[in-house]
Design a protein around this motif. Structure first.
Motif, mmCIF file in Angstrom:
data_model
loop_
_atom_site.group_PDB
_atom_site.id
_atom_site.type_symbol
_atom_site.label_atom_id
_atom_site.label_comp_id
_atom_site.label_asym_id
_atom_site.label_seq_id
_atom_site.Cartn_x
_atom_site.Cartn_y
_atom_site.Cartn_z
ATOM 1 N N ASP A 87 1.112 -1.074 -0.092
ATOM 2 C CA ASP A 87 0.269 0.080 -0.006
ATOM 3 C C ASP A 87 0.584 0.700 0.035
ATOM 4 O OD1 ASP A 87 -2.465 -1.534 -0.027
ATOM 5 O OD2 ASP A 87 -2.157 -1.713 2.323
ATOM 6 N N LYS A 88 1.674 1.040 0.674
ATOM 7 C CA LYS A 88 2.745 2.141 1.311
ATOM 8 C C LYS A 88 3.120 2.170 -0.352
ATOM 9 C CE LYS A 88 3.836 2.180 5.632
ATOM 10 N NZ LYS A 88 2.831 1.285 6.090
ATOM 11 N N GLU A 89 4.065 1.693 -0.882
ATOM 12 C CA GLU A 89 4.640 1.570 -2.183
ATOM 13 C C GLU A 89 3.338 1.983 -3.398
ATOM 14 O OE1 GLU A 89 6.331 -1.587 -5.990
ATOM 15 O OE2 GLU A 89 6.556 -2.013 -3.539
ATOM 16 N N ALA A 118 12.072 4.031 -6.018
ATOM 17 C CA ALA A 118 13.167 4.860 -6.451
ATOM 18 C C ALA A 118 13.313 4.302 -7.285
ATOM 19 C CB ALA A 118 13.827 5.376 -5.345
ATOM 20 N N LYS A 119 13.534 3.017 -7.250
ATOM 21 C CA LYS A 119 14.189 2.278 -8.390
ATOM 22 C C LYS A 119 13.210 2.729 -10.028
ATOM 23 C CE LYS A 119 16.533 -0.881 -5.886
ATOM 24 N NZ LYS A 119 16.702 -2.995 -5.656
ATOM 25 N N LYS A 120 12.074 2.393 -9.538
ATOM 26 C CA LYS A 120 10.961 2.669 -10.625
ATOM 27 C C LYS A 120 11.348 4.027 -11.548
ATOM 28 C CE LYS A 120 8.429 -1.081 -9.060
ATOM 29 N NZ LYS A 120 7.026 -1.723 -8.920
ATOM 30 N N PHE A 126 13.820 11.419 -4.309
ATOM 31 C CA PHE A 126 12.650 11.492 -2.664
ATOM 32 C C PHE A 126 13.355 11.067 -1.581
ATOM 33 C CE2 PHE A 126 11.695 7.998 -6.650
ATOM 34 C CZ PHE A 126 10.626 8.126 -5.929
ATOM 35 N N GLY A 127 12.042 11.974 -0.450
ATOM 36 C CA GLY A 127 13.280 11.777 0.816
ATOM 37 C C GLY A 127 12.811 10.742 2.258
ATOM 38 N N VAL A 133 18.012 5.006 3.172
ATOM 39 C CA VAL A 133 17.455 3.200 2.204
ATOM 40 C C VAL A 133 18.874 4.172 1.048
ATOM 41 C CG1 VAL A 133 16.075 3.601 0.251
ATOM 42 C CG2 VAL A 133 15.389 4.085 2.536
ATOM 43 N N GLU A 134 19.017 2.467 0.505
ATOM 44 C CA GLU A 134 19.686 3.434 -0.851
ATOM 45 C C GLU A 134 19.585 3.480 -1.650
ATOM 46 O OE1 GLU A 134 22.882 2.788 -0.365
ATOM 47 O OE2 GLU A 134 24.060 2.207 2.151
ATOM 48 N N GLY A 135 20.374 4.358 -2.820
ATOM 49 C CA GLY A 135 19.636 4.763 -4.173
ATOM 50 C C GLY A 135 20.159 6.172 -4.620
ATOM 51 N N GLY A 136 20.561 6.117 -5.517
ATOM 52 C CA GLY A 136 21.240 7.641 -6.087
ATOM 53 C C GLY A 136 20.328 8.677 -5.608
ATOM 54 N N ASN A 137 19.005 8.666 -5.926
ATOM 55 C CA ASN A 137 18.007 9.264 -6.260
ATOM 56 C C ASN A 137 17.251 9.586 -4.923
ATOM 57 O OD1 ASN A 137 17.161 6.678 -6.528
ATOM 58 N ND2 ASN A 137 14.811 8.241 -7.152
ATOM 59 N N VAL A 138 17.717 9.112 -3.386
ATOM 60 C CA VAL A 138 17.040 9.006 -2.204
ATOM 61 C C VAL A 138 17.727 9.670 -1.422
ATOM 62 C CG1 VAL A 138 15.924 7.673 -0.480
ATOM 63 C CG2 VAL A 138 16.430 7.042 -2.999
ATOM 64 N N ALA A 139 17.400 10.628 -0.466
ATOM 65 C CA ALA A 139 17.815 11.468 0.256
ATOM 66 C C ALA A 139 17.480 10.724 1.623
ATOM 67 C CB ALA A 139 17.490 12.608 0.813
ATOM 68 N N SER A 140 18.592 10.126 3.031
ATOM 69 C CA SER A 140 17.920 9.321 3.829
ATOM 70 C C SER A 140 18.158 10.488 5.201
ATOM 71 C CB SER A 140 18.901 7.879 4.388
ATOM 72 O OG SER A 140 18.530 7.513 3.247
ATOM 73 N N LEU A 141 17.131 11.140 6.009
ATOM 74 C CA LEU A 141 17.505 12.004 6.584
ATOM 75 C C LEU A 141 17.101 11.743 8.071
ATOM 76 C CD1 LEU A 141 13.992 14.292 5.152
ATOM 77 C CD2 LEU A 141 17.122 14.502 4.367
#
Length: 347
Positions: A87-89, A118-120, A126-127, A133-141
């Motif tokens: 659901d969250k996804e 984030a992969k899709k 994304f934050g 969370v690993e990912g080149g387009n994710v900021a882990s706050l």
């Protein structure tokens, strides 16, 4: 994973953001279309949703600041009871598909969903708050909750007259252990004679530990019966019950995440809120939004601690300054934590 410290440098204070947080619930969006030519930022709330006067409302304050400053379209989406990772996804994917950028999950519960989404959507930033969370387009706050909680512990040790204080955790998970560990250490480093009572409301979030003021109130009443006269809750919406119980018993409460002394919904109890352990979730939401606005989207682990004012302790209640030795003690240990002289426990 690389850390980009500029995120914390542009973060705004929780105390000021808290003034614009609203107390209402529900889901809102300024634009329901999928026009990606218009900038937009979206947040998906954690358990408790908007109106918790704490964690989620701090995120909403950051969203509001980004909207006002950059003219962003915005969306803020409530969780549903008993929802799954799927659901969250779906929620995060829907926001990304509509063109919102960044899309921010407020709470560690979004970890698995964000990793998948984030992969899709590699062109969306994304934050996620309170998780890595690993990912080149994710900021882990990530926040140093233990440091703010240590300061809260110092305040509790200075304010108690019974030498007994309490901690109420919403859910028995590692994140909330950080709050408890810092608080206990701050209390005992200040006065080893003070007893700390601890209680967790539930083992899982699904059982309502972050969303049940009645559970918080019952736990607080139990600690008050055992002579606790300062109560610190890290329990989201459930913390409102702790504050209510403290006010009724005429003992001190310590708020969390937002400056709860200033929250309109808690006005009837404000005189019993000695201070709040602040966590600049709003600043993180705003700063990530600004980075996208500047076409320099930030990624990697972003750590908000005392050194960058990412966490702290509020001084809004005039009674805070009247507790003998409290202000000086807090200021002293704050600097010692920043200088590395005090290492605060996380568990």
């Amino acid at each position: 994973m690389r850390r980009i410290s500029k995120l914390t440098r542009v973060a705004v204070g929780v105390a000021s953001l808290g003034l614009v947080a609203t107390a209402c619930g529900g889901t809102s969006s300024d634009s329901g279309d999928s026009d990606t030519s218009e900038r937009g930022v979206a947040i998906a709330y954690d358990v408790g949703g908007k109106g918790d006067q704490s964690f989620n409302d701090a995120a909403y304050a950051g969203l509001t600041k980004a909207k006002d400053e950059f003219g962003y379209k915005t969306a803020d989406i409530e969780p549903t009871e008993g929802e799954t990772d799927a659901d969250k996804e779906q929620r995060l994917a829907s926001l990304a598909k509509q063109g919102y950028n960044p899309v921010i999950g407020v709470g560690y519960a979004y970890g698995l969903a964000m990793e998948a989404v984030a992969k899709k959507y590699p062109d969306t930033t994304f934050g996620i708050v309170d998780s890595t969370v690993e990912g080149g387009n994710v900021a882990s706050l990530i926040f140093a909750e233990e440091q703010a909680s240590y300061l809260a512990g110092v305040a509790a040790a200075k304010a108690t007259k019974t030498n007994t204080v309490g901690f109420v955790g919403g859910v028995d998970v590692p994140l909330i252990h950080k709050f408890e560990a810092g608080y206990k250490q701050g209390v005992l480093d200040t006065d080893p004679k003070v007893k700390v009572l601890s209680q967790y409301l539930t083992q899982t979030a699904e059982e309502g530990g972050f969303a049940s003021p009645d559970k918080g109130k019952a736990a607080a009443e139990g600690q008050i019966e055992k002579k606790a006269d300062v109560l610190y809750a890290a329990a989201g919406l459930s913390g409102q019950g702790v504050i209510e119980a403290a006010a009724k018993a005429k003992v001190w409460a310590i708020g969390v995440d937002s400056d709860q002394y200033k929250q309109a919904a808690l006005a009837p109890y404000k005189n019993s809120i000695l201070t709040s352990a602040l966590k600049d979730v709003g600043g993180a939401v705003y700063a990530l939004s600004k980075s996208v606005q500047d076409d320099k989207p930030l990624t990697g682990t972003q750590t908000f601690d005392l050194k960058v004012n990412g966490v702290g302790l509020s001084e809004s209640n005039p009674e805070y300054a009247k507790v003998a030795g409290l202000q000086d003690a807090v200021n002293k240990v704050k600097q010692e934590i920043i200088d590395g002289k005090i290492k605060v426990n996380t568990e």
